[in-house]
Design a protein around this motif. Structure first.
Motif, PDB file in Angstrom:
ATOM      1  N   ILE A   1       0.839  -1.203   0.000  1.00  0.00           N
ATOM      2  CA  ILE A   1       0.000   0.000   0.000  1.00  0.00           C
ATOM      3  C   ILE A   1       0.874   1.252   0.000  1.00  0.00           C
ATOM      4  CG2 ILE A   1      -1.731   1.325   1.264  1.00  0.00           C
ATOM      5  CD1 ILE A   1      -2.832  -1.233   0.077  1.00  0.00           C
ATOM      6  N   GLY A   2       1.866   1.277   0.904  1.00  0.00           N
ATOM      7  CA  GLY A   2       2.692   2.470   1.055  1.00  0.00           C
ATOM      8  C   GLY A   2       3.696   2.673  -0.055  1.00  0.00           C
ATOM      9  N   CYS A   3       4.172   1.578  -0.640  1.00  0.00           N
ATOM     10  CA  CYS A   3       5.236   1.673  -1.637  1.00  0.00           C
ATOM     11  C   CYS A   3       4.709   1.728  -3.063  1.00  0.00           C
ATOM     12  CB  CYS A   3       6.190   0.487  -1.487  1.00  0.00           C
ATOM     13  SG  CYS A   3       7.662   0.573  -2.532  1.00  0.00           S
ATOM     14  N   VAL A   4       3.526   1.173  -3.289  1.00  0.00           N
ATOM     15  CA  VAL A   4       3.005   1.084  -4.654  1.00  0.00           C
ATOM     16  C   VAL A   4       1.703   1.872  -4.824  1.00  0.00           C
ATOM     17  CG1 VAL A   4       2.207  -0.469  -6.470  1.00  0.00           C
ATOM     18  CG2 VAL A   4       4.091  -1.173  -4.973  1.00  0.00           C
ATOM     19  N   ILE A   5       0.704   1.530  -4.022  1.00  0.00           N
ATOM     20  CA  ILE A   5      -0.627   2.101  -4.228  1.00  0.00           C
ATOM     21  C   ILE A   5      -0.641   3.614  -4.005  1.00  0.00           C
ATOM     22  CG2 ILE A   5      -3.033   2.065  -3.506  1.00  0.00           C
ATOM     23  CD1 ILE A   5      -2.134  -0.432  -4.991  1.00  0.00           C
ATOM     24  N   GLU A   6      -0.179   4.055  -2.837  1.00  0.00           N
ATOM     25  CA  GLU A   6      -0.231   5.490  -2.531  1.00  0.00           C
ATOM     26  C   GLU A   6       0.625   6.325  -3.484  1.00  0.00           C
ATOM     27  OE1 GLU A   6      -1.253   5.244   2.261  1.00  0.00           O
ATOM     28  OE2 GLU A   6       0.789   5.690   1.594  1.00  0.00           O
ATOM     29  N   PRO A   7       1.904   5.963  -3.722  1.00  0.00           N
ATOM     30  CA  PRO A   7       2.677   6.740  -4.698  1.00  0.00           C
ATOM     31  C   PRO A   7       2.063   6.715  -6.094  1.00  0.00           C
ATOM     32  CG  PRO A   7       4.149   5.443  -3.330  1.00  0.00           C
ATOM     33  CD  PRO A   7       2.761   4.979  -3.022  1.00  0.00           C
ATOM     34  N   ALA A   8       1.493   5.567  -6.487  1.00  0.00           N
ATOM     35  CA  ALA A   8       0.884   5.471  -7.816  1.00  0.00           C
ATOM     36  C   ALA A   8      -0.311   6.414  -7.936  1.00  0.00           C
ATOM     37  CB  ALA A   8       0.452   4.036  -8.093  1.00  0.00           C
ATOM     38  N   ILE A   9      -1.105   6.510  -6.872  1.00  0.00           N
ATOM     39  CA  ILE A   9      -2.255   7.422  -6.885  1.00  0.00           C
ATOM     40  C   ILE A   9      -1.785   8.865  -7.046  1.00  0.00           C
ATOM     41  CG2 ILE A   9      -4.108   8.392  -5.472  1.00  0.00           C
ATOM     42  CD1 ILE A   9      -4.499   5.607  -4.275  1.00  0.00           C
ATOM     43  N   VAL A  10      -0.773   9.242  -6.265  1.00  0.00           N
ATOM     44  CA  VAL A  10      -0.294  10.627  -6.301  1.00  0.00           C
ATOM     45  C   VAL A  10       0.366  10.946  -7.641  1.00  0.00           C
ATOM     46  CG1 VAL A  10       1.303  12.261  -5.246  1.00  0.00           C
ATOM     47  CG2 VAL A  10      -0.035  10.728  -3.806  1.00  0.00           C
ATOM     48  N   ILE A  11       1.191  10.039  -8.128  1.00  0.00           N
ATOM     49  CA  ILE A  11       1.835  10.264  -9.427  1.00  0.00           C
ATOM     50  C   ILE A  11       0.792  10.300 -10.537  1.00  0.00           C
ATOM     51  CG2 ILE A  11       3.404   9.247 -11.125  1.00  0.00           C
ATOM     52  CD1 ILE A  11       5.059   8.188  -8.754  1.00  0.00           C
ATOM     53  N   GLY A  12      -0.210   9.432 -10.444  1.00  0.00           N
ATOM     54  CA  GLY A  12      -1.293   9.449 -11.423  1.00  0.00           C
ATOM     55  C   GLY A  12      -2.072  10.753 -11.385  1.00  0.00           C
ATOM     56  N   CYS A  13      -2.296  11.274 -10.177  1.00  0.00           N
ATOM     57  CA  CYS A  13      -2.962  12.576 -10.056  1.00  0.00           C
ATOM     58  C   CYS A  13      -2.122  13.667 -10.709  1.00  0.00           C
ATOM     59  CB  CYS A  13      -3.198  12.909  -8.584  1.00  0.00           C
ATOM     60  SG  CYS A  13      -4.503  11.935  -7.793  1.00  0.00           S
ATOM     61  N   GLY A  14      -0.802  13.566 -10.544  1.00  0.00           N
ATOM     62  CA  GLY A  14       0.079  14.540 -11.181  1.00  0.00           C
ATOM     63  C   GLY A  14      -0.029  14.504 -12.696  1.00  0.00           C
ATOM     64  N   VAL A  15      -0.105  13.300 -13.245  1.00  0.00           N
ATOM     65  CA  VAL A  15      -0.260  13.160 -14.699  1.00  0.00           C
ATOM     66  C   VAL A  15      -1.584  13.768 -15.156  1.00  0.00           C
ATOM     67  CG1 VAL A  15      -0.513  11.505 -16.586  1.00  0.00           C
ATOM     68  CG2 VAL A  15       1.204  11.107 -14.806  1.00  0.00           C
ATOM     69  N   ALA A  16      -2.652  13.498 -14.399  1.00  0.00           N
ATOM     70  CA  ALA A  16      -3.968  14.043 -14.752  1.00  0.00           C
ATOM     71  C   ALA A  16      -3.978  15.566 -14.651  1.00  0.00           C
ATOM     72  CB  ALA A  16      -5.038  13.442 -13.842  1.00  0.00           C
ATOM     73  N   ILE A  17      -3.362  16.092 -13.598  1.00  0.00           N
ATOM     74  CA  ILE A  17      -3.307  17.547 -13.412  1.00  0.00           C
ATOM     75  C   ILE A  17      -2.534  18.208 -14.548  1.00  0.00           C
ATOM     76  CG2 ILE A  17      -2.314  19.355 -11.943  1.00  0.00           C
ATOM     77  CD1 ILE A  17      -2.962  17.467  -9.550  1.00  0.00           C
ATOM     78  N   TRP A  18      -1.449  17.590 -14.935  1.00  0.00           N
ATOM     79  CA  TRP A  18      -0.630  18.137 -16.020  1.00  0.00           C
ATOM     80  C   TRP A  18      -1.343  18.019 -17.370  1.00  0.00           C
ATOM     81  CZ3 TRP A  18       2.320  15.470 -19.979  1.00  0.00           C
ATOM     82  CH2 TRP A  18       3.183  16.318 -20.682  1.00  0.00           C
ATOM     83  N   THR A  19      -2.070  16.921 -17.571  1.00  0.00           N
ATOM     84  CA  THR A  19      -2.720  16.670 -18.855  1.00  0.00           C
ATOM     85  C   THR A  19      -3.965  17.525 -19.057  1.00  0.00           C
ATOM     86  OG1 THR A  19      -1.918  14.380 -18.827  1.00  0.00           O
ATOM     87  CG2 THR A  19      -3.739  14.903 -20.331  1.00  0.00           C
ATOM     88  N   TYR A  20      -4.820  17.574 -18.043  1.00  0.00           N
ATOM     89  CA  TYR A  20      -6.121  18.211 -18.211  1.00  0.00           C
ATOM     90  C   TYR A  20      -6.144  19.671 -17.778  1.00  0.00           C
ATOM     91  CZ  TYR A  20      -7.692  13.441 -18.959  1.00  0.00           C
ATOM     92  OH  TYR A  20      -7.847  12.162 -19.451  1.00  0.00           O
TER      93      TYR A  20
END
Length: 246
Positions: free
Chosen positions: A190-209
């Motif tokens: 959860i701490g090493c994969v899920i949470e960082p993936a969510i935050v990095i994914g949010c960054g991609v969405a913020i940058w894209t949209y």
């Protein structure tokens, strides 16, 4: 060694340095950095840079942990860490400090802010900024930090004083699958994969949209710093276990 009355958890060791208020006081007294400075050692610069990088990584990662976790150990959160995290974000977000100076601008703040009026200070951190979304996010982090630090200091923090919070996602998943004993929820995953993936994914969405580059970069830095801390903790824990089992 591990005795029949003990367990590996009793000897758990975390590799990431702690930056709670009490941990900082202890470190200021016992840290080898100050000894090397007074000795004029050749390793002084290396130690300073190393300590600074650890602190920057911990501060940026905390801005993510403050949102995703609760019940911090008293050694892993504090007033200094919270204020430093907010300061880093303000420095990163203001247009008055050029990019190349941002990593070290915190050292220049007393000189930069000297003689500034409250209105000018407000202009720097609220008006003349790159990302309003990042500002709003840090206001949320500030509010949550007040809660985390208060809970930790009144005795409601985690029994493991070095614990960097309990994951909301982990808690929810454990509750959801509590009846299914064959499903094991791994907190490290959860701490090493899920949470960082969510935050990095949010960054991609913020940058894209939204084309909000600075908030996107901050999200990527949060995810990367937290991923690094998780890996350091895990590698240290495995190393300790290998020694204890020998």
């Amino acid at each position: 060694m591990i005795t029949p009355k003990s367990s590996q958890k009793d000897y758990a060791s975390k590799g990431v340095k702690k930056y709670g208020d009490m941990a900082l006081i202890y470190g200021a007294i016992h840290s080898p950095v100050f000894q090397e400075i007074f000795k004029g050692s050749d390793n002084m610069l290396f130690l300073l840079v190393k300590q600074w990088l650890h602190f920057v990584i911990a501060s940026i990662a905390y801005s993510m942990s403050a949102v995703f976790r609760y019940r911090f150990g008293v050694q892993s959160c504090g007033i200094v860490l919270s204020l430093t995290t907010l300061t880093f974000a303000c420095i990163f977000n203001t247009i008055h400090i050029i990019s190349i100076q941002k990593p070290f601008a915190i050292f220049m703040l007393p000189f930069v802010l000297y003689g500034r009026t409250p209105d000018e200070f407000y202009q720097w951190i609220v008006i003349d900024i790159y990302s309003e979304r990042l500002l709003l996010f840090m206001l949320v982090v500030a509010a949550l930090s007040v809660i985390h630090v208060t809970v930790a200091y009144v005795g409601g923090g985690h029994s493991d004083v070095s614990k960097r919070g309990v994951s909301w996602i982990y808690t929810i998943l454990v509750w959801m699958f509590s009846k299914l004993r064959w499903i094991k929820i791994n907190p490290f995953f959860i701490g090493c994969v899920i949470e960082p993936a969510i935050v990095i994914g949010c960054g991609v969405a913020i940058w894209t949209y939204w084309q909000d580059t600075y908030f996107a970069i901050w999200c990527w830095m949060m995810g990367g710093c937290e991923l690094w801390q998780q890996l350091v903790d895990k590698s240290t824990s495995l190393h300790q276990q290998s020694i204890l089992r020998a």
